[in-house]
Design an enzyme around this catalytic site. Structure first.
Site, PDB file in Angstrom:
ATOM      1  N   LYS A  72     -16.158   1.655  -7.227  1.00  0.00           N
ATOM      2  CA  LYS A  72     -15.646   0.608  -8.113  1.00  0.00           C
ATOM      3  C   LYS A  72     -16.743  -0.381  -8.508  1.00  0.00           C
ATOM      4  O   LYS A  72     -16.456  -1.428  -9.088  1.00  0.00           O
ATOM      5  CB  LYS A  72     -14.510  -0.148  -7.420  1.00  0.00           C
ATOM      6  CG  LYS A  72     -13.329   0.719  -7.018  1.00  0.00           C
ATOM      7  CD  LYS A  72     -12.286  -0.103  -6.285  1.00  0.00           C
ATOM      8  CE  LYS A  72     -11.152   0.752  -5.761  1.00  0.00           C
ATOM      9  NZ  LYS A  72     -10.139  -0.049  -5.046  1.00  0.00           N
ATOM     10  N   ARG A  91       0.900  -3.340   0.422  1.00  0.00           N
ATOM     11  CA  ARG A  91       0.714  -2.751  -0.906  1.00  0.00           C
ATOM     12  C   ARG A  91       1.979  -2.029  -1.346  1.00  0.00           C
ATOM     13  O   ARG A  91       2.566  -1.241  -0.589  1.00  0.00           O
ATOM     14  CB  ARG A  91      -0.457  -1.750  -0.895  1.00  0.00           C
ATOM     15  CG  ARG A  91      -1.764  -2.300  -0.350  1.00  0.00           C
ATOM     16  CD  ARG A  91      -2.303  -3.444  -1.182  1.00  0.00           C
ATOM     17  NE  ARG A  91      -2.651  -3.053  -2.525  1.00  0.00           N
ATOM     18  CZ  ARG A  91      -3.833  -2.548  -2.871  1.00  0.00           C
ATOM     19  NH1 ARG A  91      -4.780  -2.362  -1.966  1.00  0.00           N
ATOM     20  NH2 ARG A  91      -4.073  -2.234  -4.117  1.00  0.00           N
ATOM     21  N   PRO A 116      -8.967  -2.718 -11.083  1.00  0.00           N
ATOM     22  CA  PRO A 116      -9.494  -1.502 -11.693  1.00  0.00           C
ATOM     23  C   PRO A 116     -10.041  -0.547 -10.634  1.00  0.00           C
ATOM     24  O   PRO A 116     -10.710  -0.972  -9.696  1.00  0.00           O
ATOM     25  CB  PRO A 116     -10.613  -2.022 -12.604  1.00  0.00           C
ATOM     26  CG  PRO A 116     -10.266  -3.446 -12.856  1.00  0.00           C
ATOM     27  CD  PRO A 116      -9.609  -3.925 -11.611  1.00  0.00           C
TER      28      PRO A 116
END
Length: 282
Positions: free
Chosen positions: A53, A272, A2
């Site tokens: 975050k 990534r 998230p």
């Protein structure tokens, strides 16, 4: 994992669940997340805030921070009598998810004064919580940089001048600017029109100004839509992220670019998955 918009949505849901409720007990079933919460018994949850975050439960005398990492989630449940087969206090959950799986992967439980439970669920157990004295807590203890909303152009430009890394890698560096992860880094690079592999130090001040502007607008749009629904993201209260319907490059390998119609390319950048348009991004 998230990112800022998803964590902001979780924060709002948590507020609707736990604000002004008193913690009557705390149960820890995995010490890798946090080792001790004994001192928060009797504390009231005055607020739930967020930075980057990181979630922050503001109590009477403490601040409990929570970083969801890869798959951390919160659930709200009703306490039931007894202990289940996993050695955890029993609870009843009326959502769509498999109750047995929720029980198996619930590692921290806060019992509230209305007999409800706040469950911290984490399949991979990567999430972390930290407890701070409220009078000594400040954002610098989180070890992250400013959010895009607070970042000044000159400030970011000066930092990027010293970075020889690809711009996407720098966007993912939470010590430079907090809150941006893989999804929004791809989207921001596309909207700015530069390749994610572009040397961060090569950006002009005008490009940095536009980068901040695009980052802010992208994150605000995503917050308005409840974030992007991804496998590891659970917002609760029936709130589903809708921003994934607006994603322009992330997760769209091989699909036509919304600007030029050419297929979106995907590569691995520092491990990534990275999506971009080779025609629109330079």
């Amino acid at each position: 994992m998230p990112e800022l918009p998803e964590v902001e949505t979780v924060k709002k849901v948590l507020l609707s669940w736990v604000k002004d409720k008193k913690i009557t007990n705390a149960y820890i079933y995995h010490l890798g997340i946090i080792e001790d919460l004994t001192c928060i018994k009797g504390e009231t949850i005055l607020d739930v805030t967020r930075y980057g975050k990181n979630l922050m439960f503001v109590l009477d005398n403490y601040v409990l921070t929570s970083h969801l990492r890869m798959e951390g989630k919160y659930y709200y449940a009703k306490k039931e009598k007894g202990i289940n087969k996993d050695g955890k206090i029993n609870f009843k959950y009326e959502g769509k998810e498999d109750l047995s799986k929720i029980r198996k992967h619930t590692h921290v439980i806060l019992e509230l004064d209305n007999n409800d439970l706040l469950l911290y669920h984490d399949v991979r157990k990567f999430g972390k919580m930290h407890l701070y004295d409220k009078n000594k807590f400040n954002i610098s203890l989180l070890g992250v940089g400013k959010e895009p909303f607070d970042m000044e152009v000159d400030e970011l430009f000066n930092v990027l001048q010293r970075k020889k890394n690809p711009i996407k890698e720098v966007l993912l560096d939470q010590s430079v600017m907090s809150g941006i992860g893989n999804i929004y880094a791809d989207e921001i690079c596309f909207k700015c029109g530069f390749l994610p592999t572009k040397d961060a130090s090569s950006l002009t001040k005008k490009e940095v100004e536009n980068l901040i502007k695009v980052a802010r607008s992208t994150l605000l749009d995503a917050i308005q839509d409840g974030g992007s629904t991804i496998k590891s993201y659970h917002s609760g209260n029936g709130v589903d992220g809708l921003f994934q319907t607006k994603l322009l490059v992330y997760g769209r390998k091989g699909e036509p670019c919304s600007k030029c119609g050419n297929p979106i390319t995907k590569i691995k950048l520092k491990g990534r998955g990275t999506c971009f348009c080779t025609f629109c991004q330079k």
